[in-house]
Motif scaffolding. Structure first.
Motif, PDB file in Angstrom:
ATOM      1  N   ILE A 429       8.120  78.757  73.925  1.00  0.00           N
ATOM      2  CA  ILE A 429       9.565  78.829  74.163  1.00  0.00           C
ATOM      3  C   ILE A 429      10.183  77.454  73.988  1.00  0.00           C
ATOM      4  O   ILE A 429       9.887  76.520  74.746  1.00  0.00           O
ATOM      5  CB  ILE A 429       9.856  79.389  75.566  1.00  0.00           C
ATOM      6  N   GLU A 430      10.993  77.321  72.952  1.00  0.00           N
ATOM      7  CA  GLU A 430      11.713  76.081  72.686  1.00  0.00           C
ATOM      8  C   GLU A 430      12.954  76.027  73.581  1.00  0.00           C
ATOM      9  O   GLU A 430      13.898  76.786  73.382  1.00  0.00           O
ATOM     10  CB  GLU A 430      12.131  75.993  71.226  1.00  0.00           C
ATOM     11  N   VAL A 431      12.917  75.163  74.558  1.00  0.00           N
ATOM     12  CA  VAL A 431      14.065  74.974  75.442  1.00  0.00           C
ATOM     13  C   VAL A 431      14.848  73.774  74.909  1.00  0.00           C
ATOM     14  O   VAL A 431      14.414  72.624  75.046  1.00  0.00           O
ATOM     15  CB  VAL A 431      13.614  74.722  76.892  1.00  0.00           C
ATOM     16  N   ASN A 432      15.971  74.036  74.261  1.00  0.00           N
ATOM     17  CA  ASN A 432      16.771  72.994  73.633  1.00  0.00           C
ATOM     18  C   ASN A 432      18.026  72.731  74.457  1.00  0.00           C
ATOM     19  O   ASN A 432      18.780  73.660  74.767  1.00  0.00           O
ATOM     20  CB  ASN A 432      17.154  73.397  72.210  1.00  0.00           C
ATOM     21  N   VAL A 433      18.248  71.477  74.801  1.00  0.00           N
ATOM     22  CA  VAL A 433      19.334  71.115  75.715  1.00  0.00           C
ATOM     23  C   VAL A 433      20.254  70.108  75.036  1.00  0.00           C
ATOM     24  O   VAL A 433      19.806  69.025  74.624  1.00  0.00           O
ATOM     25  CB  VAL A 433      18.777  70.506  77.019  1.00  0.00           C
ATOM     26  N   THR A 434      21.523  70.450  74.924  1.00  0.00           N
ATOM     27  CA  THR A 434      22.489  69.519  74.354  1.00  0.00           C
ATOM     28  C   THR A 434      22.894  68.476  75.386  1.00  0.00           C
ATOM     29  O   THR A 434      22.738  68.672  76.594  1.00  0.00           O
ATOM     30  CB  THR A 434      23.745  70.252  73.878  1.00  0.00           C
ATOM     31  N   GLY A 435      23.451  67.375  74.902  1.00  0.00           N
ATOM     32  CA  GLY A 435      23.914  66.342  75.814  1.00  0.00           C
ATOM     33  C   GLY A 435      25.004  66.840  76.732  1.00  0.00           C
ATOM     34  O   GLY A 435      25.050  66.488  77.920  1.00  0.00           O
ATOM     35  N   GLU A 436      25.871  67.686  76.220  1.00  0.00           N
ATOM     36  CA  GLU A 436      26.964  68.205  77.036  1.00  0.00           C
ATOM     37  C   GLU A 436      26.457  69.137  78.120  1.00  0.00           C
ATOM     38  O   GLU A 436      26.909  69.096  79.270  1.00  0.00           O
ATOM     39  CB  GLU A 436      27.971  68.937  76.143  1.00  0.00           C
ATOM     40  N   GLU A 437      25.500  70.007  77.773  1.00  0.00           N
ATOM     41  CA  GLU A 437      24.928  70.911  78.778  1.00  0.00           C
ATOM     42  C   GLU A 437      24.207  70.121  79.863  1.00  0.00           C
ATOM     43  O   GLU A 437      24.304  70.443  81.050  1.00  0.00           O
ATOM     44  CB  GLU A 437      23.957  71.883  78.116  1.00  0.00           C
ATOM     45  N   LEU A 438      23.491  69.091  79.468  1.00  0.00           N
ATOM     46  CA  LEU A 438      22.812  68.244  80.445  1.00  0.00           C
ATOM     47  C   LEU A 438      23.814  67.625  81.408  1.00  0.00           C
ATOM     48  O   LEU A 438      23.614  67.660  82.633  1.00  0.00           O
ATOM     49  CB  LEU A 438      22.039  67.137  79.723  1.00  0.00           C
ATOM     50  N   LYS A 439      24.886  67.079  80.877  1.00  0.00           N
ATOM     51  CA  LYS A 439      25.889  66.410  81.704  1.00  0.00           C
ATOM     52  C   LYS A 439      26.527  67.369  82.700  1.00  0.00           C
ATOM     53  O   LYS A 439      26.632  67.075  83.899  1.00  0.00           O
ATOM     54  CB  LYS A 439      26.962  65.791  80.812  1.00  0.00           C
ATOM     55  N   ILE A 440      26.920  68.538  82.230  1.00  0.00           N
ATOM     56  CA  ILE A 440      27.608  69.503  83.081  1.00  0.00           C
ATOM     57  C   ILE A 440      26.671  70.049  84.155  1.00  0.00           C
ATOM     58  O   ILE A 440      27.032  70.139  85.339  1.00  0.00           O
ATOM     59  CB  ILE A 440      28.174  70.655  82.226  1.00  0.00           C
ATOM     60  N   THR A 441      25.451  70.418  83.761  1.00  0.00           N
ATOM     61  CA  THR A 441      24.528  71.050  84.699  1.00  0.00           C
ATOM     62  C   THR A 441      24.019  70.060  85.736  1.00  0.00           C
ATOM     63  O   THR A 441      23.835  70.406  86.899  1.00  0.00           O
ATOM     64  CB  THR A 441      23.349  71.683  83.951  1.00  0.00           C
ATOM     65  N   ARG A 442      23.780  68.818  85.307  1.00  0.00           N
ATOM     66  CA  ARG A 442      23.354  67.807  86.272  1.00  0.00           C
ATOM     67  C   ARG A 442      24.421  67.623  87.342  1.00  0.00           C
ATOM     68  O   ARG A 442      24.103  67.616  88.548  1.00  0.00           O
ATOM     69  CB  ARG A 442      23.104  66.470  85.576  1.00  0.00           C
ATOM     70  N   GLU A 443      25.654  67.469  86.938  1.00  0.00           N
ATOM     71  CA  GLU A 443      26.725  67.201  87.889  1.00  0.00           C
ATOM     72  C   GLU A 443      26.962  68.388  88.805  1.00  0.00           C
ATOM     73  O   GLU A 443      27.173  68.231  90.015  1.00  0.00           O
ATOM     74  CB  GLU A 443      28.015  66.860  87.138  1.00  0.00           C
ATOM     75  N   ALA A 444      26.909  69.591  88.249  1.00  0.00           N
ATOM     76  CA  ALA A 444      27.223  70.779  89.036  1.00  0.00           C
ATOM     77  C   ALA A 444      26.075  71.239  89.918  1.00  0.00           C
ATOM     78  O   ALA A 444      26.301  71.889  90.942  1.00  0.00           O
ATOM     79  CB  ALA A 444      27.629  71.922  88.102  1.00  0.00           C
ATOM     80  N   HIS A 445      24.841  70.876  89.557  1.00  0.00           N
ATOM     81  CA  HIS A 445      23.725  71.545  90.233  1.00  0.00           C
ATOM     82  C   HIS A 445      22.494  70.673  90.430  1.00  0.00           C
ATOM     83  O   HIS A 445      21.991  70.532  91.539  1.00  0.00           O
ATOM     84  CB  HIS A 445      23.352  72.794  89.423  1.00  0.00           C
ATOM     85  N   ILE A 446      21.970  70.094  89.349  1.00  0.00           N
ATOM     86  CA  ILE A 446      20.638  69.484  89.420  1.00  0.00           C
ATOM     87  C   ILE A 446      20.599  68.287  90.354  1.00  0.00           C
ATOM     88  O   ILE A 446      19.610  68.079  91.063  1.00  0.00           O
ATOM     89  CB  ILE A 446      20.144  69.083  88.008  1.00  0.00           C
TER      90      ILE A 446
END
Length: 629
Positions: A429-446
């Motif tokens: 399973i190739e889990v591909n993460v864009t820079g924008e998704e990383l930024k949003i998800t980190r701030e909102a949750h991670i």
């Protein structure tokens, strides 16, 4: 695993904590329950449990209660030490044993028997005492908030629940808390330390500066919280390492010019020496690698067999719990992939970089799981953004899709896949993460899951592991290659713990070159002592957020005991070059498993292999406080 929480608050205080459980509830999507006790001192004790059902024929409720009114919140697995009959829940077995304990020594002895990862909270009704703690390696998260006055709550929780300051409960022993007898009294906390306990990250015994270190990061009110270190030590499974030096004249020969690492590993005798010691060493290494494979295989077998094949189901909520978690059938939380994703139908997943640690685990899992059953290989990559000069050279054209995700771990992942059993239905399973998704998800949750850790390294690894173990991506192999897919596996096998025991980090080579074998032995002893402080609580918080459980075969108690019993020169040969000398014994195991290309790969940390580190400030140091958290 489960999400567990206990709060001591004044009877007339707010119940706000019961409405802020989304992160806690993600950990246990199958059943939620809470109960409260009014204590004589005017305090209320609230126990909250969210259950991830992995063992036992029946879905258990937490907190579990016995006939005597004792309560247990259990976030762990009993893999050995205490017998858990097939079909029974280890929560029920442990509660029954604790309920039979007549004194402190028996409670401590019971917890000392457990082999496996755990954190627990146990209310002993007769003594009005709260017992809690984490296993000696800190493989499960447990945070606490210490109260500063009567109106301030005492918290124990798997994850942060509100804006109060939390720190990790140090994995130094078993804790016993006695609540205040009146509003003018204080909480009394006694720590029963593990045998050989040291402060995490150091080799300093817990007796040194006890009160200040125990409350590090929080203000400890001496008038309201009193801490005591008991002289009664708890037997632990943490061994001391074997510091034996090699016999005079016994050493591994250097590789010949032009000889590949693989040729050297396959036949050490071809290194150009007829010395008898070399032949003896070769035979000894074969025996040692057989032994290591044997204990690792048993550790993997225990971790893939020891759970029920349960499909995701709707959360069963007790009416007293206000759960805000959105669940669906694909196993992701409210940050889901679309419902159109295919489901992997696997029970087991592996955090898979294609490195030697994860690939050896995959090859051993292949021996333990029925051959027609799929296994998910979770491989994460972060978007590669061309540098400014590259953009100009390419006239600002977008990089091709393949180039965007061609990070080192993706390339080694496919190489390793080619060496695994071709008859097994592997889901890469190739889990591909864009820079924008990383930024949003980190701030909102991670970032709330990484808390209370705050370094650049915690940010990079925490985010990479969170996205990887979510398991939402693209299928990279097989007849459905290219389809969007989500992993259904509830158990994720991880390779953490191999480098610390087998001298796999570059700092080990630096220490050895500067101070020789004696200095390396000291460093490896330090590694065992600080595993609990470095990352495992963080990894538990980010992985279990998906309603999945992390399991670490290299940190199985019997594996640790075996490796600690070997002299360091039999585990690593740092006179040899990088990609060969570190984790030397494990490389021989990989050759035996026919993982030829994988056997000579050099160590590459996930933050570099996935290229998440390149998305951020390249001038940051790993130990810097991260302003993104």
């Amino acid at each position: 695993m489960c999400g567990i929480c206990c709060v001591f608050s004044s009877v007339d205080g707010s119940d706000q904590h019961t409405h802020e459980q989304s992160r806690l509830a993600h950990r246990g999507p199958d059943r939620s329950h809470q109960c409260s006790l009014n204590l004589a001192c005017g305090l209320k004790a609230t126990f909250i449990g969210h259950v991830l059902h992995l063992r036992g024929n029946c879905l258990a409720t937490q907190p579990a209660e016995d006939a005597y009114g004792n309560l247990l919140l259990w976030n762990g697995e009993i893999f050995d030490g205490i017998e858990v009959p097939d079909g029974e829940s280890d929560t029920d077995v442990l509660l029954a044993k604790l309920g039979c304990c007549k004194n402190e020594d028996e409670i401590l002895a019971t917890m000392a028997q457990v082999h496996g990862p755990w954190s627990f909270i146990y209310w002993q009704k007769d003594n009005q005492s709260l017992w809690f703690g984490r296993d000696m390696f800190g493989r499960r998260s447990l945070l606490w908030h210490l109260p500063s006055d009567w109106k301030d709550e005492f918290y124990l929780s798997s994850v942060k629940l509100d804006n109060k300051v939390h720190t990790e409960v140090p994995a130094i022993g078993i804790f016993k808390l006695t609540p205040p007898a009146s509003q003018t009294g204080c909480y009394s906390i006694t720590v029963f330390p593990w045998r050989l306990a040291v402060w995490p990250g150091t080799l300093e015994p817990v007796q040194q500066d006890f009160s200040n270190r125990l409350s590090a990061g929080q203000s400890l009110s001496e008038g309201y919280v009193q801490v005591t270190l008991s002289s009664n030590e708890v037997p632990s499974h943490r061994p001391t390492i074997n510091r034996t030096f090699p016999p005079d004249g016994l050493s591994r020969p250097p590789a010949l010019p032009g000889q590949s690492h693989l040729e050297y590993l396959q036949d050490p005798k071809e290194a150009g020496s007829d010395d008898e010691n070399v032949l003896q060493t070769s035979e000894q290494y074969r025996k040692l690698s057989d032994q290591l494979l044997s204990v690792l295989l048993m550790a993997v077998k225990t971790r893939v067999h020891n759970h029920v094949p349960l499909k995701r189901q709707t959360v069963i909520n007790d009416s007293s719990v206000d759960s805000t978690v959105e669940q669906n059938s694909n196993g992701c939380n409210s940050l889901d992939m679309p419902d159109t994703c295919m489901k992997s139908e696997a029970r087991i997943a592996i955090l898979f970089s294609g490195g030697i640690d994860s690939t050896v685990i995959a090859a051993l899992a292949d021996r333990c799981v029925p051959i027609r059953e799929p296994i998910d290989l979770l491989n994460v990559a972060f978007e590669q953004i061309p540098k400014e000069q590259d953009k100009r050279r390419k006239r600002c054209e977008h990089a091709s899709e393949s180039n965007r995700w061609s990070v080192p771990d993706r390339l080694t992942g496919y190489t390793a896949l080619s060496e695994l059993n071709p008859d097994r239905p592997w889901n890469f399973i190739e889990v591909n993460v864009t820079g924008e998704e990383l930024k949003i998800t980190r701030e909102a949750h991670i970032k709330e899951l990484v808390y209370p850790l705050v370094t650049v390294l915690d940010d990079s690894i925490g985010c990479a592991v969170w996205f990887a173990t979510r398991g939402c991506g693209t299928l990279g192999n097989g007849p459905h290659q290219g389809a969007r897919i989500v992993s259904t596996a509830r158990v994720v096998l991880c390779g953490m713990g191999a480098d610390e025991q087998l001298a796999g980090y570059s700092r080990h080579r630096n220490v050895y070159q500067a101070g020789g074998l004696e200095a390396l032995n000291e460093e490896l002893e330090l590694e065992l002592s600080r595993i609990s402080a470095r990352n495992l609580g963080r990894d538990d918080r980010v992985i279990t957020d998906h309603g999945k459980e992390s399991r670490f075969p290299f940190l199985d108690e019997k594996v640790v005991q075996y490796l600690a019993g070997l002299p360091t020169h039999q585990k690593a040969c740092l006179d040899l070059s990088r990609g060969l000398g570190e984790k030397f014994l494990l490389r021989l195991c990989a050759v035996q498993l026919q993982l030829m290309s994988t056997s000579t790969l050099a160590k590459r940390a996930i933050q570099f292999g996935s290229r998440i580190a390149k998305l951020e400030n390249s001038k940051e140091k790993a130990t810097d406080v991260c302003d993104r958290l």
